[in-house]
Design a protein around this motif. Structure first.
Motif, PDB file in Angstrom:
ATOM      1  N   ILE A 149       0.835  -1.208   0.000  1.00 10.84           N
ATOM      2  CA  ILE A 149       0.000   0.000   0.000  1.00 10.84           C
ATOM      3  C   ILE A 149       0.865   1.251   0.000  1.00 10.84           C
ATOM      4  CG2 ILE A 149      -1.647   1.363   1.365  1.00 10.84           C
ATOM      5  CD1 ILE A 149      -2.926  -1.288   2.227  1.00 10.84           C
ATOM      6  N   LEU A 150       1.970   1.213   0.736  1.00 11.38           N
ATOM      7  CA  LEU A 150       2.840   2.390   0.810  1.00 11.38           C
ATOM      8  C   LEU A 150       3.559   2.652  -0.512  1.00 11.38           C
ATOM      9  CD1 LEU A 150       4.370   2.172   4.399  1.00 11.38           C
ATOM     10  CD2 LEU A 150       2.323   3.367   3.597  1.00 11.38           C
ATOM     11  N   GLU A 151       3.590   1.652  -1.398  1.00  8.47           N
ATOM     12  CA  GLU A 151       4.138   1.884  -2.737  1.00  8.47           C
ATOM     13  C   GLU A 151       3.149   2.668  -3.596  1.00  8.47           C
ATOM     14  OE1 GLU A 151       7.071   1.184  -4.224  1.00  8.47           O
ATOM     15  OE2 GLU A 151       7.886   0.475  -2.328  1.00  8.47           O
ATOM     16  N   ILE A 152       1.872   2.631  -3.221  1.00  7.92           N
ATOM     17  CA  ILE A 152       0.827   3.253  -4.031  1.00  7.92           C
ATOM     18  C   ILE A 152       0.476   4.655  -3.557  1.00  7.92           C
ATOM     19  CG2 ILE A 152      -1.575   3.072  -4.796  1.00  7.92           C
ATOM     20  CD1 ILE A 152      -1.361   0.081  -4.614  1.00  7.92           C
ATOM     21  N   THR A 153       0.380   4.843  -2.242  1.00  4.07           N
ATOM     22  CA  THR A 153      -0.154   6.094  -1.720  1.00  4.07           C
ATOM     23  C   THR A 153       0.871   6.862  -0.888  1.00  4.07           C
ATOM     24  OG1 THR A 153      -1.936   7.083  -0.389  1.00  4.07           O
ATOM     25  CG2 THR A 153      -1.093   4.948   0.324  1.00  4.07           C
ATOM     26  N   ASP A 154       0.719   8.177  -0.853  1.00  2.00           N
ATOM     27  CA  ASP A 154       1.612   9.026  -0.070  1.00  2.00           C
ATOM     28  C   ASP A 154       1.050   9.345   1.311  1.00  2.00           C
ATOM     29  OD1 ASP A 154       3.613   9.284  -2.011  1.00  2.00           O
ATOM     30  OD2 ASP A 154       2.516  10.878  -3.031  1.00  2.00           O
ATOM     31  N   LYS A 155      -0.234   9.040   1.529  1.00  3.52           N
ATOM     32  CA  LYS A 155      -0.859   9.382   2.813  1.00  3.52           C
ATOM     33  C   LYS A 155      -1.506   8.144   3.418  1.00  3.52           C
ATOM     34  CE  LYS A 155      -1.760  14.262   1.805  1.00  3.52           C
ATOM     35  NZ  LYS A 155      -2.789  15.333   1.761  1.00  3.52           N
ATOM     36  N   ALA A 156      -0.967   7.716   4.547  1.00  9.50           N
ATOM     37  CA  ALA A 156      -1.485   6.513   5.198  1.00  9.50           C
ATOM     38  C   ALA A 156      -1.269   6.598   6.702  1.00  9.50           C
ATOM     39  CB  ALA A 156      -0.806   5.267   4.631  1.00  9.50           C
ATOM     40  N   THR A 199       8.691   4.980 -16.498  1.00 11.68           N
ATOM     41  CA  THR A 199       8.021   6.031 -15.721  1.00 11.68           C
ATOM     42  C   THR A 199       7.971   7.331 -16.509  1.00 11.68           C
ATOM     43  OG1 THR A 199       8.706   5.066 -13.608  1.00 11.68           O
ATOM     44  CG2 THR A 199       8.101   7.389 -13.589  1.00 11.68           C
ATOM     45  N   THR A 200       9.075   7.676 -17.151  1.00 10.13           N
ATOM     46  CA  THR A 200       9.134   8.899 -17.967  1.00 10.13           C
ATOM     47  C   THR A 200       8.118   8.852 -19.103  1.00 10.13           C
ATOM     48  OG1 THR A 200      11.492   9.200 -17.474  1.00 10.13           O
ATOM     49  CG2 THR A 200      10.614  10.362 -19.391  1.00 10.13           C
ATOM     50  N   GLU A 201       8.029   7.705 -19.763  1.00  6.26           N
ATOM     51  CA  GLU A 201       7.091   7.553 -20.876  1.00  6.26           C
ATOM     52  C   GLU A 201       5.642   7.617 -20.395  1.00  6.26           C
ATOM     53  OE1 GLU A 201       7.819   7.483 -24.124  1.00  6.26           O
ATOM     54  OE2 GLU A 201       9.874   7.873 -23.465  1.00  6.26           O
ATOM     55  N   ILE A 202       5.371   7.012 -19.248  1.00  2.81           N
ATOM     56  CA  ILE A 202       4.014   7.034 -18.691  1.00  2.81           C
ATOM     57  C   ILE A 202       3.595   8.463 -18.358  1.00  2.81           C
ATOM     58  CG2 ILE A 202       2.598   6.360 -16.698  1.00  2.81           C
ATOM     59  CD1 ILE A 202       4.262   3.767 -16.584  1.00  2.81           C
ATOM     60  N   PHE A 208       0.583  10.427 -19.867  1.00  2.00           N
ATOM     61  CA  PHE A 208      -0.481  10.742 -18.901  1.00  2.00           C
ATOM     62  C   PHE A 208       0.096  11.663 -17.824  1.00  2.00           C
ATOM     63  CE2 PHE A 208      -1.100   6.406 -20.517  1.00  2.00           C
ATOM     64  CZ  PHE A 208      -2.365   6.502 -21.080  1.00  2.00           C
ATOM     65  N   PRO A 209       0.146  12.980 -18.071  1.00  2.00           N
ATOM     66  CA  PRO A 209       0.791  13.935 -17.158  1.00  2.00           C
ATOM     67  C   PRO A 209       0.244  13.921 -15.730  1.00  2.00           C
ATOM     68  CG  PRO A 209       0.295  14.961 -19.265  1.00  2.00           C
ATOM     69  CD  PRO A 209      -0.401  13.641 -19.270  1.00  2.00           C
ATOM     70  N   ASN A 210      -1.036  13.619 -15.569  1.00  2.00           N
ATOM     71  CA  ASN A 210      -1.652  13.673 -14.242  1.00  2.00           C
ATOM     72  C   ASN A 210      -1.832  12.305 -13.609  1.00  2.00           C
ATOM     73  OD1 ASN A 210      -2.025  16.536 -14.387  1.00  2.00           O
ATOM     74  ND2 ASN A 210      -3.811  16.208 -15.697  1.00  2.00           N
ATOM     75  N   ILE A 211      -1.152  11.325 -14.142  1.00  2.00           N
ATOM     76  CA  ILE A 211      -1.327   9.963 -13.635  1.00  2.00           C
ATOM     77  C   ILE A 211      -0.730   9.822 -12.232  1.00  2.00           C
ATOM     78  CG2 ILE A 211       0.844   8.891 -14.407  1.00  2.00           C
ATOM     79  CD1 ILE A 211      -0.903   6.596 -15.527  1.00  2.00           C
ATOM     80  N   PRO A 212      -1.421   9.117 -11.324  1.00  2.00           N
ATOM     81  CA  PRO A 212      -0.879   8.924  -9.981  1.00  2.00           C
ATOM     82  C   PRO A 212       0.089   7.745  -9.935  1.00  2.00           C
ATOM     83  CG  PRO A 212      -3.044   7.937 -10.121  1.00  2.00           C
ATOM     84  CD  PRO A 212      -2.774   8.577 -11.462  1.00  2.00           C
ATOM     85  N   ASN A 213       1.094   7.850  -9.092  1.00  2.00           N
ATOM     86  CA  ASN A 213       1.968   6.716  -8.790  1.00  2.00           C
ATOM     87  C   ASN A 213       2.572   6.056 -10.024  1.00  2.00           C
ATOM     88  OD1 ASN A 213       0.985   6.847  -5.954  1.00  2.00           O
ATOM     89  ND2 ASN A 213      -0.905   6.191  -6.911  1.00  2.00           N
ATOM     90  N   SER A 214       3.169   6.871 -10.886  1.00  2.00           N
ATOM     91  CA  SER A 214       3.698   6.365 -12.155  1.00  2.00           C
ATOM     92  C   SER A 214       4.802   5.318 -11.947  1.00  2.00           C
ATOM     93  CB  SER A 214       4.229   7.522 -13.000  1.00  2.00           C
ATOM     94  OG  SER A 214       5.197   8.280 -12.290  1.00  2.00           O
ATOM     95  N   ARG A 215       5.600   5.466 -10.908  1.00  2.00           N
ATOM     96  CA  ARG A 215       6.682   4.505 -10.668  1.00  2.00           C
ATOM     97  C   ARG A 215       6.111   3.132 -10.313  1.00  2.00           C
ATOM     98  NH1 ARG A 215      12.092   3.924  -9.421  1.00  2.00           N
ATOM     99  NH2 ARG A 215      12.592   2.454  -7.757  1.00  2.00           N
ATOM    100  N   GLU A 230      -8.373   4.702 -17.548  1.00  2.00           N
ATOM    101  CA  GLU A 230      -8.943   4.666 -16.203  1.00  2.00           C
ATOM    102  C   GLU A 230      -7.981   5.185 -15.138  1.00  2.00           C
ATOM    103  OE1 GLU A 230     -10.129   0.694 -15.557  1.00  2.00           O
ATOM    104  OE2 GLU A 230     -11.703   0.687 -17.075  1.00  2.00           O
ATOM    105  N   LEU A 231      -6.708   5.345 -15.474  1.00  2.00           N
ATOM    106  CA  LEU A 231      -5.720   5.746 -14.475  1.00  2.00           C
ATOM    107  C   LEU A 231      -5.623   7.243 -14.297  1.00  2.00           C
ATOM    108  CD1 LEU A 231      -2.790   3.273 -15.261  1.00  2.00           C
ATOM    109  CD2 LEU A 231      -4.495   3.113 -13.481  1.00  2.00           C
ATOM    110  N   VAL A 232      -6.263   8.027 -15.151  1.00  2.00           N
ATOM    111  CA  VAL A 232      -6.130   9.482 -15.074  1.00  2.00           C
ATOM    112  C   VAL A 232      -7.363  10.092 -14.462  1.00  2.00           C
ATOM    113  CG1 VAL A 232      -4.558   9.628 -16.984  1.00  2.00           C
ATOM    114  CG2 VAL A 232      -6.994   9.682 -17.444  1.00  2.00           C
TER     115      VAL A 232
END
Length: 254
Positions: A132-139, A217-220, A224-231, A252-254
């Motif tokens: 989960i911590l790989e996905i979100t910045d707030k937990a 990650t750079t290509e993603i 998709f400039p506003n995509i969350p958690n690109s890494r 669906e990711l944006v």
């Protein structure tokens, strides 16, 4: 804050001495969304009930047979929608439960994710926590069932655990409402920016994989400039995650 919250009926909404108003199934006009995640049998539903005053108001996720529960609470004049995610052991999308939980954390963009773990089985529960911590910045980590841990002579250094994970840790025994006021206060501080989370992330990645992840990650981010958690998404693409590939293609990711 008082050590315990007063009990409430299933549908009544009222304020108590801790400044909490349990809103039951009323989740309209909310200010923040809180995701509640955890392994099965960690007392997650008990935490949900303690915050909302419900006894699990369940329904189905859209297009799935997986059940969900939603409720609300108000604290310091701010309204929170609480979404109880399916109990899972991982977020690798090998089942509908895992897929529903992962998709909500990733695509639903909750303001904070509360991860409920069994204090008696912390090591086993950490697998999901780290994912989960790989996905979100707030937990926020909720160390539940502390009453059982004490009876089993299990001691947990909350300060060290919080430092290592990079997120606040709250000890609780939800069945007795112990730690719930502290949990609510911590949630409030995270969503309002008083507490800044710096979650643990995978660092010791083999060089060839790291090069591939950075390039992807750079290509993603370019596409998709506003995509969350690109890494994290890059890691999943390299592993051939069919659901993430499908979500990217369908936007669906944006």
């Amino acid at each position: 804050m008082d050590a315990k919250l007063k009990s409430t009926c299933e549908t009544c909404a009222h304020f108590n001495a801790d400044g909490l108003k349990k809103l039951g199934i009323r989740t309209d006009n909310f200010d923040f969304v809180v995701a509640l995640a955890g392994n099965p049998n960690t007392g997650k539903s008990t935490v949900f009930n303690a915050l909302t005053g419900l006894r699990q108001h369940t329904g189905n996720w859209p297009g799935k047979t997986v059940t969900r529960a939603e409720g609300g609470f108000e604290y310091n004049n701010q309204k929170y929608k609480l979404v109880d995610l399916p109990g899972t052991y991982s977020l690798l999308s090998t089942s509908e439960d895992e897929e529903a939980a992962r998709d909500f954390i990733l695509f639903g963009k909750p303001n904070v994710t509360v991860i409920v773990v069994d204090a008696n089985r912390l090591e086993r529960n950490l697998n999901l926590v780290l994912q989960i911590l790989e996905i979100t910045d707030k937990a926020v980590l909720c160390l539940n069932l502390m009453d059982e841990a004490k009876r089993n002579n299990i001691s947990i250094d909350q300060r060290t655990l919080s430092r290592d994970l990079g997120i606040p840790v709250v000890a609780a025994s939800a069945r007795y409402n112990e730690g719930i006021p502290e949990l609510i206060h911590t949630i409030s501080e995270v969503v309002n920016g008083t507490i800044i989370c710096k979650p643990h992330r995978i660092k010791n990645v083999p060089e060839n994989i790291e090069v591939a992840v950075k390039k992807l990650t750079t290509e993603i981010e370019k596409e998709f400039p506003n995509i969350p958690n690109s890494r994290w998404i890059a890691f999943r693409l390299l592993e051939g995650d069919a659901q993430i590939i499908k979500a990217l293609k369908q936007g669906e990711l944006v």
